[in-house]
Each structure stands twice: as C-alpha cells, then as structure tokens.
Design an enzyme around this catalytic site. Structure first.
Site, PDB file in Angstrom:
ATOM      1  N   ASP A 126      -7.802   0.033   0.736  1.00  0.00           N
ATOM      2  CA  ASP A 126      -6.968   1.147   1.199  1.00  0.00           C
ATOM      3  C   ASP A 126      -6.103   1.746   0.088  1.00  0.00           C
ATOM      4  OD1 ASP A 126      -5.263  -1.059   1.114  1.00  0.00           O
ATOM      5  OD2 ASP A 126      -4.340  -0.687   3.063  1.00  0.00           O
ATOM      6  N   HIS A 127      -5.676   0.883  -0.851  1.00  0.00           N
ATOM      7  CA  HIS A 127      -4.824   1.360  -1.960  1.00  0.00           C
ATOM      8  C   HIS A 127      -4.636   0.217  -2.941  1.00  0.00           C
ATOM      9  CE1 HIS A 127      -1.779  -0.964   0.102  1.00  0.00           C
ATOM     10  NE2 HIS A 127      -2.031  -0.280   1.204  1.00  0.00           N
ATOM     11  N   HIS A 140      -1.870  -8.705   1.880  1.00  0.00           N
ATOM     12  CA  HIS A 140      -0.793  -7.711   1.771  1.00  0.00           C
ATOM     13  C   HIS A 140       0.343  -8.315   0.958  1.00  0.00           C
ATOM     14  CE1 HIS A 140       2.433  -4.978   2.794  1.00  0.00           C
ATOM     15  NE2 HIS A 140       1.556  -4.172   3.349  1.00  0.00           N
ATOM     16  N   THR A 169      -1.290   2.470   3.650  1.00  0.00           N
ATOM     17  CA  THR A 169      -2.457   2.319   4.533  1.00  0.00           C
ATOM     18  C   THR A 169      -2.642   3.543   5.419  1.00  0.00           C
ATOM     19  OG1 THR A 169      -1.928  -0.023   4.662  1.00  0.00           O
ATOM     20  CG2 THR A 169      -3.595   0.779   6.173  1.00  0.00           C
ATOM     21  N   GLU A 202      -7.255  -4.448   3.058  1.00  0.00           N
ATOM     22  CA  GLU A 202      -5.875  -4.313   2.613  1.00  0.00           C
ATOM     23  C   GLU A 202      -5.724  -4.596   1.110  1.00  0.00           C
ATOM     24  OE1 GLU A 202      -3.127  -3.145   4.226  1.00  0.00           O
ATOM     25  OE2 GLU A 202      -2.236  -3.380   2.265  1.00  0.00           O
TER      26      GLU A 202
HETATM   27  C1  GP9 Z   1       0.570  -2.544   8.447  1.00  0.00           C
HETATM   28  C2  GP9 Z   1      -0.509  -2.544   7.428  1.00  0.00           C
HETATM   29  C3  GP9 Z   1       0.066  -2.514   6.050  1.00  0.00           C
HETATM   30  O1  GP9 Z   1       0.154  -2.381   9.746  1.00  0.00           O
HETATM   31  O2  GP9 Z   1      -1.427  -1.541   7.660  1.00  0.00           O
HETATM   32  O3  GP9 Z   1       0.543  -1.298   5.700  1.00  0.00           O
HETATM   33  P1  GP9 Z   1       0.876  -0.937   4.175  1.00  0.00           P
HETATM   34  O4  GP9 Z   1       2.195  -1.560   3.852  1.00  0.00           O
HETATM   35  O5  GP9 Z   1      -0.215  -1.493   3.322  1.00  0.00           O
HETATM   36  O6  GP9 Z   1       0.903   0.541   4.163  1.00  0.00           O
HETATM   37 MN    MN Z   2      -2.249  -1.290   3.067  1.00  0.00          MN
END
Ligand code: GP9
Ligand code: MN
Length: 607
Positions: free
Chosen positions: A455-456, A396, A278, A236
C-alpha cells in the site's frame, strides 16, 4: 528563545534540504515574522496579563512545533488541519505515537522552564512597561516589513510558492512552520468553498485530457480474467526491496518469491499515497485519481460522487466487499466505502478478536485471513462473481511481533523499526501462503484472479542510516529514496505463465489494468492512469508531492536525475514536458475532488 528553538528544531528534527546560503538565511528568519506578530499583542496588555499571555502563547506554539516533530519522525512530513480532524483514527494510533516519543523530548520544553523562572524571579523583565500607540505601530509595521522581506526572498528562491506547491517541505523551508500552518488554515477554508463554486465547466478539459491519455488494451491480456472473482490483498507497508532479497543469507519472503514466478510480477511499480496512507492507496485503486495533497480524502471528501472500480464491477453483476479487521471508522472507511460502492464491509465486528490472536494494531494476519474464508464463502454463495478486497495489518509500524511468530532474525542497526520490519514482513509472507493454500482447498483459487500490492512505504526516510546499512550503501540520497517507493504488484490469473513486467507504473494504473483483464473497457471514463499491459503504456509515475519517475529520469525535490547513473542533470528543460504533465495531472485530480466534479456527469454516461 522560541525563535532560536524553532531554528534548532529545523536543523535537528526536520531534514530540510538546503542548497545555498540564501536558503539557510530564509530558514533562519522565517519564524520571526509570525512570532513577533503573535507576541506583539502582549504590548497591549498590562500587569499580570502580559506574562500570562506570553507564557500561554509560548506553550501553545511549542506544542504545535512538538506535534510536528513527532509526526515528522515517522512520516517525514508536517501536520495539516484535515489530519487533526481525523479524530476517529486517534485511538488506534496511540501505540504508534508512543514509540515516536522519547523521555529526552522533555528538553524540548526547557525554554518554557527558563521563561517560567524569569517570570517568577525577575518579573520586571516582562511586565512594568507600557507602550505608546506610536511604539506599537512601529512594532507592527516592522512585523509587516519582515513578513514581506521573508516572502520576497522566498519568491525569488521558489517562484509560485503559494500557488503551485504540492510539497510541504518547500513551504516550511520558505515561510516557516507557523506561517505554513496559517496558510494551511487558509487552504482549509478555500477548499470548502471550492465545491460550492464548481459548476462542471472544468470537466470538459479534464475529460479531454483523460481521453487523450487513454491507451488501447493489449489484445493478448484483455478479458483473460473475464467473470472471474477478484481477490485483492493490500499488503500493509510492503516495499519492493524485500522481494527476492535476503537478510543474513535467509530469504525474507520465500513464499512471495515463489508465487511471483507463476504470476505477473511488476517490479517497477510505485505507491503514490499522501498523508492518507492506506486509505490513499485504496482511493488510487478505486478511482485512478490521485489522493489529495493534505489530509486523507477518505475524511475530507466522503460525500463526493465517484465512479469506482467496485461500482463498475457491481454494475457487471459482481458482489463487492471489503475485509479488514480494524474499527470500521478508522480512515472513515464505514462512510467512504459506501461512496466507493462496496456492498459489505467486514470489519472488526465480523471477526473473533482476542488477546491471543492479536498483536500491534490488532488481529494477526494469519487469523484474519483464516477467519475471512467464511466470509468469502458467504460471498460465493450469492451465486455471482465477487470482488473482495482484503487489507492486512500485522506488518504495520512499529512492526511488533511475538517471539512465537517470528521465523527470521532481526536486522542489526540503529533503527528498531527496520530491525523489526523483516520479521513482520516474513510473518505476512507466511500469512499469504496460508491464504493461497486455503483458497485452493476451498476451490476458489481457479476461478479468481488474485491481486496483491504494497500500500505504501514501510520504512520512512527517518531510517535512512539503517537502510543504507542494509542496502550496503554509503547513504540514502533523495535519488535512492524516490526509487525506494517501489512496492510489489502481483497479479495471478488462473492458468497463466509467470512473467516479470518492468514498465514504470503506479497505483493509479490499477483500475484500468484490472478492468482490461476482466474484459471491461474503461474508455471514456475519467481516469489518470492506464493499463500497464497496454503496448502504448507511457512509463511515467507521479508521486503526490510532484516527484516523478520515468524510464530515464527520476525527478524529486525539484532535481532531475539520470535514472541510469544517478547523476544530476543540471538542465531540467529536457524533462520539461514531464514536469508540466506531473503538475497538470495533480491539478486536474485535485479539481475533480475539491469541486466534486464527477457529480456533473450524467449517470447514463457513467462507465
Ligand atoms: C488501519 C490500517 C493502517 O486500518 O489500514 O493504516 P495506515 O496507518 O497504514 O494508513
Ligand atoms: Mn498502510
């Protein structure tokens, strides 16, 4: 007042790149046409109705503008209709949204207070007068004229504004937030018609493009992970700048820094997500297609036909699962995962989640990964190799962590987000270390390939001042921002020697790269990425907004930079083939998704 407020908001709350006086002028006049139009209906009203209407419109328009302001604070982007439909995400977003609001935001609504007071104490200012037909016609003609004037100026500044725009900032800058929302609504209806009208004839051209871009796998790496389990961890919000880096002299990710020495580590790998964050990264991984430009494809196109990484493995006898301790409906995963070909989704209901083991968005990564071992054992017991995709959560936004879990200090800057970030990144690093050790104890390490990637981005452009401080730079320019979109990619194959691979690549390349390692040739399937190990790999990575990176160039916000020096290259024509290719790929990808074109491929032909 609303006109002025909108303009002030542009200047204060949005970071819109203005290059010349004309662009500034367009920005200034762009709210006018819409506001005059919408308030114009008040001319037909009499008595009390007119002030009520004016007040209601002001309130609604202000609320829309404020919604954009709050969204922009974190995402440096504007709201779209598909985003607003993602109601199942709303609950979890609560904590994030609250941190983005401030009590001072009340000032944002001061004009409404003034308007209310004027209406109360000087009602004649808004009521009384009735307008003749002629007056009203002249008024609306004027509105139309202003609209065309605005659009005309915008077209000269930015040709093909409405037909080839993947960049919302460009739209807001040229036609204004309100018209942008109208345009967005038009796009929403247009896209729903697109599937109905598609007949598969567009597919041949896209197939040709995909085949022409296919790269022969590298003989040395093709099949080196044949029949191994695939354990993939989506990290994340992990950006690449923390890898091999320190905070006040301390390593931020000590474990990953060691782990990359015994793995393939890709240090020029970019995320390519759009608003779906994500979920977009998952989409890129599974399909080697781009996510869509507005909203999340997980929500908008979960009924489509796809040919995914998971499906391909399933066809080879793998069992497939996704593991993520969040509500199953977040990002519409419960529905979309079926379309992507996961046999099983281990979600929050499969974990023991309580106050003690949760922080921020939910179950802490260490507990999540610990509890997941039992699920992995379950998959292993099926007797066939498995593909298990993990999605971590602790790192996150807003990066909250209890003191007991913090093992590195905070950074000291004006951004609480960046200050906290280092602590949750360190926590994730420890969680991964524990996970790898558990895999070893469970005997899973030696027969699995382990794939991990960010992921980003985690730190948006909103934190540029703090980021510049951390990176010891005067400022973060658009050139820097583009390159800050690097996320780490780590692939560990049992028995290998460590190697750093610095080819420019992105999440779109994951599927062909992994398939080749597993000895599954992806030739003939529609994909827009290619195997990073291939000797012919084109070093070219496109972002969802049309920006791209190559070996020599960085192209972003329609400006071309020399990658080595960071200097602007005024003559963009040297990179024209790349500029066109970037647009072409995004268009093809959109066509596939909006037209649901993969449904026209005979299932026998599917790879
Ligand atoms: C939520 C997690 C976060 O299930 O994958 O999502 P994001 O806000 O990073 O897209
Ligand atoms: Mn994410």
């Amino acid at each position: 007042m609303l006109w002025i407020k909108t303009y002030i908001t542009y200047k204060v709350s949005f970071d819109i790149d203005i290059e010349n006086g004309m662009q500034e002028f367009i920005l200034f006049i762009n709210p006018l046409c819409f506001l005059m139009f919408i308030f114009g209906f008040g001319l037909f009203m009499k008595d009390k109705r007119r002030p009520t209407y004016i007040f209601a419109v002001s309130l609604i328009v202000s609320a829309i503008l404020y919604g954009n302001v709050v969204y922009y604070r974190e995402f440096t982007d504007f709201l779209t209709i598909p985003l607003l439909k993602q109601t199942s995400n709303m609950g979890d977003l609560g904590s994030s949204i609250l941190t983005l609001m401030s009590p001072w935001d009340i000032l944002f609504f001061v004009d409404l207070l003034i308007l209310g007071l004027v209406m109360k104490f000087k009602p004649s200012f808004v009521v009384n007068k009735t307008y003749s037909k002629v007056n009203r016609r002249v008024y609306f003609l004027l509105v139309v004229a202003i609209g065309f004037f605005n659009l005309g100026l915008a077209e000269t500044e930015r040709p093909e504004l409405l037909t080839r725009t993947f960049d919302r900032e460009m739209l807001v800058k040229n036609i204004g937030t309100y018209n942008y929302h109208l345009y967005d609504a038009y796009l929403a209806t247009k896209t729903s018609a697109q599937r109905a009208l598609a007949d598969g004839s567009e597919l041949a051209e896209i197939e040709n493009y995909s085949n022409a871009n296919y790269k022969e796998p590298n003989k040395e790496t093709f099949g080196i992970a044949k029949n191994k389990n695939v354990i993939l961890v989506s990290l994340e919000s992990l950006q690449n700048f923390v890898i091999n880096n320190t905070l006040y002299g301390e390593e931020i990710t000590p474990f990953l820094n060691k782990f990359i020495k015994e793995s393939y580590y890709f240090d020029n790998f970019y995320h390519q997500v759009g608003q779906g964050k994500t979920s977009d990264s998952e989409f890129l991984l599974e399909n080697s297609l781009y996510p869509i430009g507005r909203g999340s494809v997980f929500f908008t196109h979960s009924q489509n036909e796809y040919t995914t990484f998971a499906e391909t493995l399933r066809a080879k006898g793998y069992s497939t699962a996704a593991l993520h301790a969040n509500n199953k409906s977040f990002w519409n995963r419960d529905v979309m995962y079926k379309a992507l070909g996961y046999d099983r989704y281990y979600n929050i209901d499969d974990y023991d989640v309580n106050e003690q083991n949760s922080v921020g968005w939910g179950l802490k990564d260490k507990d999540f990964l610990k509890q997941s071992i039992a699920h992995l054992k379950e998959l292993e017991a099926k007797g066939s190799p498995f593909y298990a995709k993990f999605i971590t959560l602790t790192n996150h936004h807003p990066y909250t962590l209890g003191e007991e879990d913090a093992t590195i200090g905070k950074f000291d800057s004006n951004s609480k987000t960046l200050n906290n970030y280092f602590q949750t990144v360190r926590y994730m690093d420890e969680a991964i270390e524990q996970f790898i050790n558990d895999l070893k104890t469970e005997g899973l390490y030696d027969n699995s390939i382990i794939v991990m990637y960010g992921d980003h981005y985690g730190i948006s452009e909103n934190h540029n001042v703090a980021m510049a401080k951390y990176l010891n730079k005067d400022s973060i320019t658009a050139f820097d921002s583009a390159q800050l979109q690097k996320v780490p990619l780590i692939i560990h194959v049992p028995g290998q020697k460590g190697q750093v691979i610095s080819k420019v690549s992105g999440q779109i390349d994951l599927k062909p790269t992994l398939l080749d390692l597993l000895g599954i040739d992806s030739k003939g399937s529609i994909q827009l990425g290619s195997d990073i190990f291939s000797n012919d790999k084109l070093e070219f990575t496109v972002f969802r907004d049309g920006s791209f990176i190559t070996k020599d160039y960085v192209y972003t916000s329609e400006t071309l930079y020399d990658k080595a020096t960071g200097e602007v290259i005024p003559d963009k024509s040297v990179a024209k083939p790349y500029i066109d290719k970037a647009q072409q790929e995004l268009e093809y990808s959109d066509k596939i998704i909006y037209g649901d074109l993969l449904r026209f491929i005979e299932s026998g032909q599917k790879k």
